[in-house]
Enzyme design. Structure first.
Site, short mmCIF file in Angstrom:
data_model
loop_
_atom_site.label_atom_id
_atom_site.label_comp_id
_atom_site.label_asym_id
_atom_site.label_seq_id
_atom_site.Cartn_x
_atom_site.Cartn_y
_atom_site.Cartn_z
N HIS A 1 11.79 -81.35 49.72
CA HIS A 1 10.88 -82.40 50.19
C HIS A 1 10.36 -81.91 51.52
O HIS A 1 11.13 -81.74 52.48
CB HIS A 1 11.63 -83.73 50.35
CG HIS A 1 10.78 -84.83 50.90
ND1 HIS A 1 10.43 -85.94 50.17
CD2 HIS A 1 10.18 -84.98 52.11
CE1 HIS A 1 9.66 -86.73 50.90
NE2 HIS A 1 9.50 -86.17 52.11
N ASP B 1 7.37 -88.28 40.45
CA ASP B 1 7.96 -88.89 41.64
C ASP B 1 8.05 -90.41 41.44
O ASP B 1 7.80 -91.19 42.37
CB ASP B 1 7.18 -88.54 42.92
CG ASP B 1 7.98 -88.87 44.18
OD1 ASP B 1 9.15 -89.27 44.06
OD2 ASP B 1 7.41 -88.74 45.28
O1 DOR Z 1 7.14 -92.14 48.26
C1 DOR Z 1 8.26 -91.71 48.07
N1 DOR Z 1 9.25 -92.49 47.62
N2 DOR Z 1 8.52 -90.41 48.35
C2 DOR Z 1 9.77 -89.90 48.33
O2 DOR Z 1 9.92 -88.73 48.57
C3 DOR Z 1 10.91 -90.79 48.03
C4 DOR Z 1 10.49 -91.94 47.21
C5 DOR Z 1 11.53 -93.02 47.13
O3 DOR Z 1 12.69 -92.71 46.90
O4 DOR Z 1 11.16 -94.19 47.20
#
Ligand code: DOR
Length: 431
Positions: A182, A308
């Protein structure tokens, strides 16, 4: 035996793109060819007519947040798997930012056990790089690997300390674990909530520069070179990241990278609506970045599309933009959003499918993503031209945080088949 007839079979792992039949016996693909039922008439117990449909290896999503254990009100292993099957995915890899964090054998075993009992798709847990995702102490990667983890990541944030990341990569390499990065420099991000540019100035929202991502992309590639560890860059969102990864790949560095559908479907201007469903990490970028992401997909710099999938409830999203959690649910919109790239002629259909099948399978090192005889009969049957309006209320996911609600899209997974068992059919999910 199951016979899938008359479909356009596309398998990027073998280069097949032809009208063929697929014969499945006891969960395994036994034949891909013409006239599959000949001589086996009596043994075929189920026939799926895939005329005018595309038959592909079951889709793989290597970047999913399942939220269990700990945040079951957002998603459980069961509902996350149902959302995956509904979107055409037969295998998913889940990130460790649960509560407790998947930083030890017992959490990995818990996830695998729950997935076996309650999940309807294949689940591959990803372990943490640092204990509690705290960026201070490395996890016991040998133990995680023995428990079944194939990759490690502190996804949600970067490992801030470069020396620790180096050691993490050296350690991961010993167990042949992939390191998924990340990439966001925590100091450059600070309290930013959206991309830095004209729109952030206009809206008065605190900004995150492209460089916040790019410095860590560059760092993690350099550390990958230094250590010889396999490195995979998660959710690439900027032009500069694509350029840095492209250059590294051209030098033969063992780096791969993914992007997510929202980074080629949406740009920062959409934030004018202040819709917190558009808040995501890394943030939506400029139109120029969106074009660069498409270029990166086209030339293969970005060899994977991953969702994601990041479920959040209204508790985290129905608040002021500054306070909202970041994340977009993606499992049930990824396929139609990505098929748009074929319509726009950015990718051919086989090229697009390779980013959902053979490429993530190879990167994770799993024997999935292929229709080769002898492999598990994980198969997705897609109607690429079916028109549908996205309705978050129809999602199988527990969460509704999608900015694509109301969008008219084309393409849907009609069948999701796992080890020869129809999990999603024309009447919907059967689990
Ligand atoms: O927008 C995101 N939400 N990016 C991430 O890297 C983690 C993820 C989350 O776990 O909610």
């Amino acid at each position: 035996m199951l016979l899938i007839k008359n479909g356009r079979v596309i398998d990027p792992s073998s280069g097949i793109d032809d009208y063929l039949d697929i014969l499945v016996d006891q969960g395994t693909i036994v034949e891909v060819g013409r006239g599959g039922e000949k001589g086996k008439g009596d043994e075929v117990t189920q026939i799926i007519d895939a005329r005018e449909k595309v038959v592909v290896p079951g889709l793989i999503d290597m970047h999913v947040h399942l939220r269990e254990p700990g945040h079951e009100y957002k998603e459980t292993i069961k509902t996350g798997c149902q959302a995956a099957a509904s979107g055409g995915f037969t295998s998913i890899a889940c990130m460790p930012n649960t509560n407790p964090v998947n930083d030890n054998q017992s959490v990995t075993e818990y996830i695998l056990d729950k997935a076996k009992r309650e999940g309807c798709v294949n689940v591959f847990p990803i372990g943490a790089i640092t204990k509690g995702l705290q960026g201070k102490l490395l996890t016991e990667m040998g133990e995680l690997s023995r428990a079944g983890v194939l990759a490690v990541s502190d996804d949600g944030k970067s490992v801030r300390n470069s020396e620790l990341m180096r050691r993490g990569m050296e350690y991961a390499k010993n167990f042949n674990l992939l390191v998924i990065c990340h990439c966001e420099d925590l100091d450059l991000v600070a309290d930013g909530v959206m991309n830095e540019g004209f729109t952030s100035t206009r809206l008065g929202l605190k900004r995150i520069p492209n460089a916040a991502e790019e410095v860590i992309v560059a760092r993690d590639i350099l550390l990958g070179e230094l250590t010889g560890c396999r490195v995979h860059i998660a959710h690439v969102s900027t032009e500069g990241s694509v350029r840095i990864i492209r250059e590294a790949k051209s030098r033969g560095v063992k780096v791969t990278a993914e992007t997510a559908p929202h980074y080629f479907s949406l740009s920062e201007e959409t934030l004018e609506s202040f819709d917190t469903n558009l808040k995501v990490n890394p943030p939506l970028r400029s139109a120029r970045d969106v074009e660069a992401i498409k270029e990166g997909l086209k030339d293969g710099t970005l060899s994977v599309i991953a969702t994601d999938h990041a479920p959040h409830s209204s508790l985290e999203k129905d608040v002021e933009f500054d306070y909202a959690s970041s994340g977009i649910v993606g499992l049930e919109t990824a396929l139609p959003l990505s098929l748009q790239l074929v319509k726009e002629k950015v990718l051919s259909l086989p090229e697009l499918l390779s980013k959902f099948t053979v490429n993530p399978a190879k990167i994770l090192g799993i024997s999935k993503g292929t229709l080769n005889p002898g492999s598990d009969a994980d198969i997705t049957i897609i109607d690429v031209s079916l028109q549908k309006k996205v309705d978050v209320n129809q999602f199988k996911s527990k969460s509704r945080n999608s900015p694509f609600h109301g969008w008219k899209l084309e393409g849907e997974a009609l069948y999701t088949i796992i080890k020869g068992k129809v999990i999603k059919g024309i009447d919907g999910l059967v689990v």
